[in-house]
Design a protein around this motif. Structure first.
Motif, PDB file in Angstrom:
ATOM      1  N   UNK A   1       1.064  -0.794   0.186  1.00 19.37           N
ATOM      2  CA  UNK A   1      -0.074  -0.217  -0.483  1.00 19.37           C
ATOM      3  C   UNK A   1       1.316   1.439  -0.480  1.00 19.37           C
ATOM      4  N   UNK A   2       2.009   1.393   0.624  1.00 20.18           N
ATOM      5  CA  UNK A   2       2.580   2.436   1.072  1.00 20.18           C
ATOM      6  C   UNK A   2       3.688   2.786  -0.532  1.00 20.18           C
ATOM      7  N   UNK A   3       3.463   1.412  -1.200  1.00 17.32           N
ATOM      8  CA  UNK A   3       4.208   1.915  -2.496  1.00 17.32           C
ATOM      9  C   UNK A   3       3.467   2.576  -3.527  1.00 17.32           C
ATOM     10  N   UNK A   4       2.462   1.751  -3.353  1.00 20.22           N
ATOM     11  CA  UNK A   4       1.185   2.425  -3.941  1.00 20.22           C
ATOM     12  C   UNK A   4       0.729   3.891  -3.965  1.00 20.22           C
ATOM     13  N   UNK A   5       0.768   4.129  -2.495  1.00 16.94           N
ATOM     14  CA  UNK A   5       0.625   5.819  -1.853  1.00 16.94           C
ATOM     15  C   UNK A   5       1.970   6.264  -3.075  1.00 16.94           C
ATOM     16  N   UNK A   6       3.345   6.083  -3.043  1.00 16.11           N
ATOM     17  CA  UNK A   6       4.042   7.105  -3.167  1.00 16.11           C
ATOM     18  C   UNK A   6       4.361   6.633  -5.043  1.00 16.11           C
ATOM     19  N   UNK A   7       3.751   5.764  -5.277  1.00 19.04           N
ATOM     20  CA  UNK A   7       3.281   6.345  -6.615  1.00 19.04           C
ATOM     21  C   UNK A   7       2.542   7.061  -7.776  1.00 19.04           C
ATOM     22  N   UNK A   8       1.593   7.112  -6.364  1.00 18.54           N
ATOM     23  CA  UNK A   8       0.565   7.999  -6.087  1.00 18.54           C
ATOM     24  C   UNK A   8       1.478  10.030  -6.567  1.00 18.54           C
ATOM     25  N   UNK A   9       2.126   9.381  -5.210  1.00 18.78           N
ATOM     26  CA  UNK A   9       2.597  10.903  -5.622  1.00 18.78           C
ATOM     27  C   UNK A   9       3.541  11.255  -6.544  1.00 18.78           C
ATOM     28  N   UNK A  10       4.019  10.368  -7.103  1.00 25.30           N
ATOM     29  CA  UNK A  10       5.179  10.557  -8.275  1.00 25.30           C
ATOM     30  C   UNK A  10       4.213  11.005  -9.261  1.00 25.30           C
ATOM     31  N   UNK A  11       3.015  10.620  -9.471  1.00 26.56           N
ATOM     32  CA  UNK A  11       2.330  10.860 -10.570  1.00 26.56           C
ATOM     33  C   UNK A  11       2.264  12.498 -10.315  1.00 26.56           C
ATOM     34  N   UNK A  12       1.126  12.392 -10.040  1.00 26.90           N
ATOM     35  CA  UNK A  12       0.510  14.287  -9.490  1.00 26.90           C
ATOM     36  C   UNK A  12       1.943  14.579  -9.830  1.00 26.90           C
TER      37      UNK A  12
END
Length: 585
Positions: A145-156
């Protein structure tokens, strides 16, 4: 009051952000029974949220210094529960405070780093969020889940490859997440990797076939591949899942618009507005479709919804917006908005305003200032960001067609309405008198949201350059001008980019041309406003102002339009241009 009722009342005060009252009640409860650890945790929380951080820490330390492990764990559990409640309630600043304190109390508690990252992400504090997610992963490296959320930040942050890496790490740990596959598909689509995006969306739907947004994303990718029937079927599946979901109609409207089915797009917009009458994005999309169909009066009314769109707030000034009332004896400011081509196109309304207004002030982008000073009737030209002179009323310049009730028959199209400065002289190379001079532009502003579709490449224009008795000049500016040297140093194309510093220079060059051939850029508007013959090359779903099914435009009498017959197919467009150029010369 019984202890249970006392604690319930204090908890209610906390939820309602009544911190002082909560503090008083918890202090009363602790005095009544000092052995209940949870009351210390809640008292410290109330003190923290009231801004009394040192007192909160002292309260918690009074428990932790006892050295009882169970009591410490209970305190962390209390704070964690409160932090989650605030995350779920959207109280992200409060959650941030709580998780910062949890980390101070328990520096190796990985979940706190993840949740603090979530609180920061939702506040737009992206770099801080990244730091805490990464610290959490250092403590718990198998947290999908943390990798997923980190991906969201990079995406933004538009760091798409970093986002892809994070989503893939998340899936390597937990391969059954439909949501992560959907986001990975979005990232691949942003990189233009449509096959990879489609594969991710399809896998996401295998895992969860009820994801409406994933159907939308898959439909968008299929449409971008030109698989129109498959895309339509996919959008319709999303609609079938929830016939009252506004975004389904919105995305279907965009699909129809992309495929030049504007009446169908309008019908989708109308249905969406029946469900959600004040949806600004739908109204905006409806405006674009009406304008493309030439329904100008209604379209320009809808166009005002642009100011309600996210991230498009108007620049309000301390004077009234003009509503069409009498301007006699008044000074009106035409406020700049959107691009430089828009300013050039809509500055044409000045003669109509002069029939009423005493003075007209024009705000514009700095590269336009020198050029617009040549226009008769303008009292003063001011660059965006400069101090404005006194005025009585103002209006954003693209609101003029609505106020002045413009339709296809009443567009002010007396040209030229701009003239080059006599003092500006960009000298062309001396050529034989028989040479027919053609200026070309193949790319527009890379920051424009539709630049990928509107801009071409010099590669496609090369087939024009061998035509006899024609001298070709590049009016291209910006990074795309470097394509000349990248393709060949011996191209029969004269590069004027070093001589053009603003639109006054461009105007001086255009007046020496016999023809300008350009994609949809400000140069197209400038050539049209100067009354020069100009051919504009348009993408398949072109901008609203070029209407549909026309090779001319009521905005510029000397302009000819060349539309793509297939999305992205510039080769065929330039072949038609070549044939027309042989006939024209």
């Amino acid at each position: 009051m019984e202890m249970l009722n006392l604690v319930k009342k204090a908890a209610q005060c906390l939820v309602q952000d009544e911190y002082d009252e909560a503090i008083a009640i918890y202090e009363q409860a602790i005095e009544a029974d000092p052995t209940i650890i949870s009351n210390y945790g809640k008292l410290g929380l109330a003190l923290l949220l009231a801004g009394r951080e040192e007192e909160a820490q002292a309260c918690w330390l009074s428990v932790l210094l006892e050295g009882v492990e169970d009591e410490s764990a209970e305190l962390i559990e209390i704070l964690e529960k409160e932090g989650i409640q605030r995350l779920e309630a959207g109280k992200y600043e409060q959650a941030e405070k709580i998780y910062c304190q949890i980390i101070e109390l328990a520096p190796n508690y990985a979940i706190a780093y993840k949740n603090l990252g979530n609180a920061l992400l939702n506040q737009g504090k992206l770099e801080d969020a990244i730091a805490y997610y990464q610290q959490g992963l250092a403590l718990a490296p198998n947290d999908a889940i943390t990798y997923y959320h980190l991906g969201i930040v990079f995406h933004q942050q538009d760091k798409i490859q970093e986002a892809i890496d994070c989503y893939q790490k998340s899936l390597a740990i937990s391969p059954d997440s439909a949501t992560v596959f959907n986001n990975l598909g979005n990232a691949w689509q942003r990189k233009g990797k449509l096959e990879e995006a489609i594969a991710c969306y399809q896998q996401s739907l295998i895992l969860d076939s009820n994801q409406i947004l994933t159907y939308h994303n898959l439909g968008s990718a299929l449409n971008a591949q030109g698989k129109v029937d498959e895309a339509l079927a996919t959008f319709q599946k999303a609609l079938a899942l929830d016939p009252n979901y506004v975004e389904s109609y919105h995305n279907l409207a965009i699909f129809y618009q992309d495929n030049r089915q504007y009446n169908e797009a309008l019908a989708c917009c109308d249905r969406a507005l029946e469900i959600e009458p004040n949806n600004a994005e739908i109204h905006w999309n409806r405006a674009l479709n009406l304008l493309k169909l030439g329904v100008y009066e209604q379209g320009f009314i809808e166009y005002e919804w642009r100011w309600q769109r996210k991230n498009n707030h108007p620049r309000t000034l301390p004077k009234p917006i003009w509503n069409g009332s009498d301007l006699t004896g008044k000074t009106i400011l035409l406020q700049a908005e959107q691009g430089m081509g828009d300013i050039i196109q809509f500055i044409r309304y000045i003669p109509l305003l002069l029939e009423q207004a005493s003075k007209i002030i024009v705000e514009c982008h700095p590269p336009l200032v020198k050029l617009l000073k040549t226009m008769k009737g303008i009292y003063k030209v001011v660059a965006i960001g400069e101090e404005l002179p006194e005025f009585d009323v103002y209006i954003p310049i693209l609101s003029l067609p609505r106020i002045l009730k413009t339709n296809l028959e009443t567009i002010p199209a007396q040209i030229p309405y701009l003239t080059p400065l006599e003092s500006v002289s960009v000298q062309l190379d001396k050529l034989a008198k028989s040479d027919f001079k053609v200026g070309i532009v193949w790319a527009g502003n890379p920051e424009h949201p539709s630049d990928r579709r509107r801009s071409s490449s010099l590669h496609y224009f090369i087939q024009l350059l061998d035509l006899p008795n024609i001298a070709f000049y590049s009016l291209q500016k910006g990074l795309k001008a470097s394509e000349i040297s990248q393709i060949s140093s011996s191209l029969p194309l004269i590069d004027l980019s070093n001589q053009i510093n603003n639109f006054a220079d461009t105007a001086a060059v255009i007046t020496q041309m016999d023809l300008v051939i350009t994609v949809d850029t400000a140069v197209a508007h400038l050539a049209g406003a100067l009354g020069k013959p100009v051919w504009v090359l348009l993408c398949y779903n072109s901008d609203w102002r070029w209407i549909i099914d026309r090779d001319d435009t009521p905005w510029y009498p000397t302009m000819r339009l060349f539309h793509q017959n297939n999305p992205g197919d510039w080769q065929e467009v330039l072949e038609r241009v070549r044939q027309s150029l042989t006939e024209f010369t």
